[in-house]
Design an enzyme around this catalytic site. Structure first.
Site, mmCIF file in Angstrom:
data_model
loop_
_atom_site.group_PDB
_atom_site.id
_atom_site.type_symbol
_atom_site.label_atom_id
_atom_site.label_comp_id
_atom_site.label_asym_id
_atom_site.label_seq_id
_atom_site.Cartn_x
_atom_site.Cartn_y
_atom_site.Cartn_z
ATOM 1 N N LYS A 107 0.866 -1.175 0.000
ATOM 2 C CA LYS A 107 0.000 0.000 0.000
ATOM 3 C C LYS A 107 0.896 1.217 0.000
ATOM 4 O O LYS A 107 2.041 1.159 0.462
ATOM 5 C CB LYS A 107 -0.875 0.028 1.264
ATOM 6 C CG LYS A 107 -2.151 0.815 1.073
ATOM 7 C CD LYS A 107 -3.102 0.047 0.178
ATOM 8 C CE LYS A 107 -4.541 0.442 0.354
ATOM 9 N NZ LYS A 107 -5.433 -0.664 -0.074
HETATM 10 N N1 GLU Z 1 -7.059 -0.252 -3.123
HETATM 11 C C1 GLU Z 1 -7.787 -1.433 -3.425
HETATM 12 C C2 GLU Z 1 -7.843 -2.359 -2.245
HETATM 13 O O1 GLU Z 1 -7.710 -1.936 -1.128
HETATM 14 C C3 GLU Z 1 -7.325 -2.097 -4.709
HETATM 15 C C4 GLU Z 1 -5.909 -2.538 -4.751
HETATM 16 C C5 GLU Z 1 -5.462 -2.999 -6.133
HETATM 17 O O2 GLU Z 1 -6.286 -3.023 -7.041
HETATM 18 O O3 GLU Z 1 -4.285 -3.316 -6.269
HETATM 19 O O4 GLU Z 1 -8.080 -3.525 -2.353
#
Ligand code: GLU
Length: 419
Positions: A107
């Site tokens: 993240k």
């Molecule tokens: N931000 C989204 C999540 O928390 C998507 C992450 C992604 O598509 O890599 O799952």
């Protein structure tokens, strides 16, 4: 005490301890599974429109590298700090493992209110952040995506910036891009539609007719708005919605199409209809069949959990429910059916995986193919979680996380410890 210590990482750690106890993971193996492999902090200076310079703090946490590249969104929000980003990266790991994606979790984020920036400033900041991250990311190292406060446009700027430094177009460096720039059909809607699909599965399990059922959705960004639409398409009546600017409740049902148009034009829900304005915390505790928290972490604490009057809690957000609240929900298992976040909102990263695969192959699928593959993955994960919960008499969250944690643990054990 580590650099991650704080309310959100402490929550991810508390959840992990529950799973580690249940899986009887040896004490000396636990830190290896929980703590992030890498964390990068960068200062991102940009020119403001008024000619001054402003510096924003950015982060990227890559949780584990055991199964392949790391994967996860990038959040632009005032709340962002290294602990929050690390917790979100950990949750991405369990989510990817649960759904069988060949990724570790990651993240990233910048501590900024994106609404306080002009479009030009937002572009400068997005580009500078990606430029600072170039040594640490790559299509086979770490693949970014959208999260709160970022969107397709930001992903296009990330992709363009990375590509300019490579001297060629590298679409596979990020997912959640516009379809016109190597994105996939269905990615924008994937998380919200996944919430709708899994809610329907939950309704089947508890014998609840979707047509005429009532739902409340907290958060009206990409996840909440599409989830609301998706539930409405299944015949549900959406009686409450909220975002960071407004909260509306009307037991007669809200016009989701009109709310979606309003949010698209004005950027948020504020100013839609003052006569149905409502208290946002109270909204969570109104009677409804389905409650979808699709905003931020830790909104359902023990006190809220005790007062929930929903039959299904469909967690569109990451980490909306605290470990204390989980203890309360454990007592209320027969009353409230929880679809845990790492399952409920997994549609986004699953279709991100499809986007990455399509980019690597330069071979694109139509929307029907994307959606049918998505539902296949979600259906399978849902069935596994249900079977595990029933077999061991544990909560859905424990079952879902245990499947994810165990996959990562097995992979680590088989690979061994280097050197
Ligand atoms: N931000 C989204 C999540 O928390 C998507 C992450 C992604 O598509 O890599 O799952």
């Amino acid at each position: 005490m580590t650099i991650y210590t704080g309310p959100v990482f402490d929550m991810a750690r508390a959840q992990f301890q529950v799973i580690a106890d249940y899986l009887e993971i040896a004490q000396d193996e636990r830190d290896r599974l929980l703590y992030p492999k890498r964390a990068v902090a960068v200062s991102c200076p940009i020119h403001r429109d008024d000619g001054t310079t402003a510096v924003f703090q950015g982060y990227r946490v890559q949780h584990h590298l055991t199964l392949g590249p790391t994967k996860g969104g990038t959040r632009f929000a005032p709340s962002v700090d290294i602990g929050e980003v690390a917790a979100l990266a950990v949750w991405m790991s369990w989510k990817c493992a649960l759904t069988g994606l060949p990724y570790g979790g990651a993240k990233g984020g910048i501590t900024v209110d994106p609404h306080a920036l002009s479009r030009h400033e937002l572009e400068n900041l997005s580009r500078r952040y990606m430029q600072e991250m170039i040594p640490f990311v790559g299509p086979h190292t770490d693949v970014m995506a959208p999260d709160m406060g970022t969107n397709e446009q930001v992903m296009a700027w990330f992709m363009d910036t990375y590509s300019m430094y490579q001297g060629r177009t590298v679409t596979e460096i990020v997912t959640g891009k516009p379809v016109s720039n190597g994105g996939t059909e269905g990615r924008r809607e994937a998380t919200g539609r996944g919430v709708g699909f899994l809610t329907e599965r939950a309704c089947e399990r508890i014998g609840l007719e979707t047509a005429g059922a009532t739902a409340i959705v907290q958060g009206f960004g990409n996840v909440g708005s599409v989830a609301a639409q998706s539930l409405a398409e299944r015949g549900m009546k959406i009686v409450g919605v909220s975002d960071h600017t407004a909260c509306y409740y009307d037991p007669r049902g809200l016009d989701i199409a009109a709310l979606t148009r309003h949010a698209a034009t004005h950027g948020a829900l504020r100013g839609f209809a003052n006569e149905i304005a409502f208290d946002p915390r109270e909204l969570l505790m109104q009677p409804c069949d389905v409650l979808v928290p699709a905003a931020t972490e830790r909104v359902i604490d023990a006190a809220v959990a005790a007062k929930l009057r929903c039959r299904i809690l469909a967690e569109g957000a990451n980490g909306p429910t605290t470990p204390d609240a989980d203890l309360v929900l454990d007592q209320r298992r027969g009353e409230v059916f929880v679809i845990p976040d790492i399952l409920c909102n997994a549609g986004g990263v699953v279709v991100s995986y499809f986007e990455w695969v399509q980019d690597l192959q330069q071979f694109f699928w139509d929307e029907a193919e994307v959606m049918s593959k998505l539902y296949h993955v979600l259906q399978k994960a849902f069935a596994q979680v249900m079977a595990r919960a029933e077999r061991d008499g544990v909560s859905h969250r424990t079952a879902a996380m245990a499947i994810g944690v165990q996959k990562v643990q097995d992979a680590k054990q088989t690979r061994g410890l280097f050197p």
